[in-house]
Scaffold this motif. Structure first.
Motif, short mmCIF file in Angstrom:
data_model
loop_
_atom_site.label_atom_id
_atom_site.label_comp_id
_atom_site.label_asym_id
_atom_site.label_seq_id
_atom_site.Cartn_x
_atom_site.Cartn_y
_atom_site.Cartn_z
N HIS A 66 29.62 5.89 24.06
CA HIS A 66 28.43 6.19 23.22
C HIS A 66 28.70 7.59 22.73
O HIS A 66 27.79 8.27 21.61
CB HIS A 66 27.20 6.16 24.08
N LYS A 67 29.64 8.41 23.05
CA LYS A 67 29.94 9.83 22.79
C LYS A 67 30.58 9.95 21.50
O LYS A 67 30.69 11.06 20.80
CB LYS A 67 30.65 10.60 23.71
N HIS A 68 31.17 8.72 20.82
CA HIS A 68 31.87 8.74 19.44
C HIS A 68 31.36 7.58 18.89
O HIS A 68 32.02 6.62 18.43
CB HIS A 68 33.26 8.61 20.10
N PRO A 69 30.20 7.64 18.41
CA PRO A 69 29.43 6.56 17.41
C PRO A 69 30.28 6.40 16.13
O PRO A 69 30.84 7.40 15.49
CB PRO A 69 28.09 6.82 17.08
N VAL A 70 30.37 5.33 15.70
CA VAL A 70 30.89 5.00 14.24
C VAL A 70 29.65 5.25 13.27
O VAL A 70 28.64 4.55 13.76
CB VAL A 70 31.59 3.64 14.14
N LYS A 71 29.93 5.96 12.46
CA LYS A 71 28.72 6.28 11.45
C LYS A 71 28.76 5.45 10.14
O LYS A 71 29.86 5.49 9.59
CB LYS A 71 28.41 7.55 10.74
N LEU A 72 28.11 4.50 9.77
CA LEU A 72 28.17 3.62 8.72
C LEU A 72 26.91 4.03 7.75
O LEU A 72 26.17 3.93 7.85
CB LEU A 72 27.92 2.20 8.91
N GLY A 73 27.42 5.02 6.89
CA GLY A 73 26.57 5.59 6.10
C GLY A 73 25.75 6.63 6.58
O GLY A 73 26.08 7.22 7.71
N GLN A 74 24.76 7.09 6.26
CA GLN A 74 23.87 8.00 6.44
C GLN A 74 22.92 7.73 7.67
O GLN A 74 22.73 8.50 8.54
CB GLN A 74 22.97 8.68 5.39
N ASN A 75 22.73 6.52 8.06
CA ASN A 75 21.61 6.26 8.62
C ASN A 75 22.04 5.09 9.87
O ASN A 75 21.07 4.74 10.45
CB ASN A 75 20.34 5.72 8.01
N LEU A 76 23.22 4.65 9.95
CA LEU A 76 23.61 3.65 10.76
C LEU A 76 24.56 3.98 11.75
O LEU A 76 25.46 4.51 11.38
CB LEU A 76 24.13 2.33 10.12
N ASP A 77 24.32 4.08 12.96
CA ASP A 77 25.31 4.46 14.20
C ASP A 77 25.62 3.14 15.00
O ASP A 77 24.86 2.47 15.19
CB ASP A 77 24.37 5.51 14.94
#
Length: 178
Positions: A66-77
């Protein structure tokens, strides 16, 4: 040309004259797989400016946590357990148990904070059925979440107690043509 969505800060929509309550949706099937339609729904909603969290409890292998989320676009973790493998058995070592517990605690915390409007909990049914996440905690989590948060639960063999609180249940079956 680059387009950027500006996302307004979340305010509790529950105080509006006509509040829209979040739904609990269940997507289940007899086999273990990630549901393409569910992630497509999450991506579409995030693309419209809504904050979305995808949590994969039993997937690992990418050193994420949880400390390194993948960001898909601006609004999706997108977060997974910080594990070197995917979980396919209830027998976990101490580090794996700690990682899964830490991910579950983090998920509850960020939902309570109202950071996301849609939260997808992938393979939660297996985590419950393996005895890794207590079903009573999940039911309490669903009950106390902010009123506007939509929750999607996925996985095979969804416990009846979760089906009972769901607003929508989708059962995915394979179709065999002769």
């Amino acid at each position: 040309m680059v387009a950027q969505l500006e996302t307004p800060a979340l305010q509790s929509p529950c105080n509006q004259p006509y509040p829209v309550e979040g739904l609990v949706q269940v997507f289940t099937c007899s086999h273990r797989s990630f549901f393409t339609s569910v992630i497509a729904q999450a991506l579409r909603i995030a693309g419209q400016g809504t904050p979305v969290l995808v949590v994969q409890f039993l997937k690992g292998g990418i050193g994420q946590g949880h400390k390194h989320p993948v960001k898909l676009g601006q609004n999706l973790d997108w977060i997974r357990c910080d594990l070197p493998r995917y979980i396919d058995t209830p027998q976990l070592d101490e580090a794996e148990t700690h990682s899964l517990s830490e991910l579950w605690q983090y998920t509850q915390k960020v939902v309570d904070e109202g950071k996301y409007s849609l939260v997808l909990l992938d393979e939660l049914s297996l985590a419950i059925n393996f005895g890794l996440i207590p079903q009573d905690e999940v039911l309490a989590f669903l009950e106390k979440r902010p009123c506007y948060v939509d929750i999607i639960l996925t996985g095979p063999e969804m416990p009846q107690a979760l089906l009972d609180v769901a607003d929508q249940i989708t059962e995915i079956r394979r179709s065999h043509r002769l």
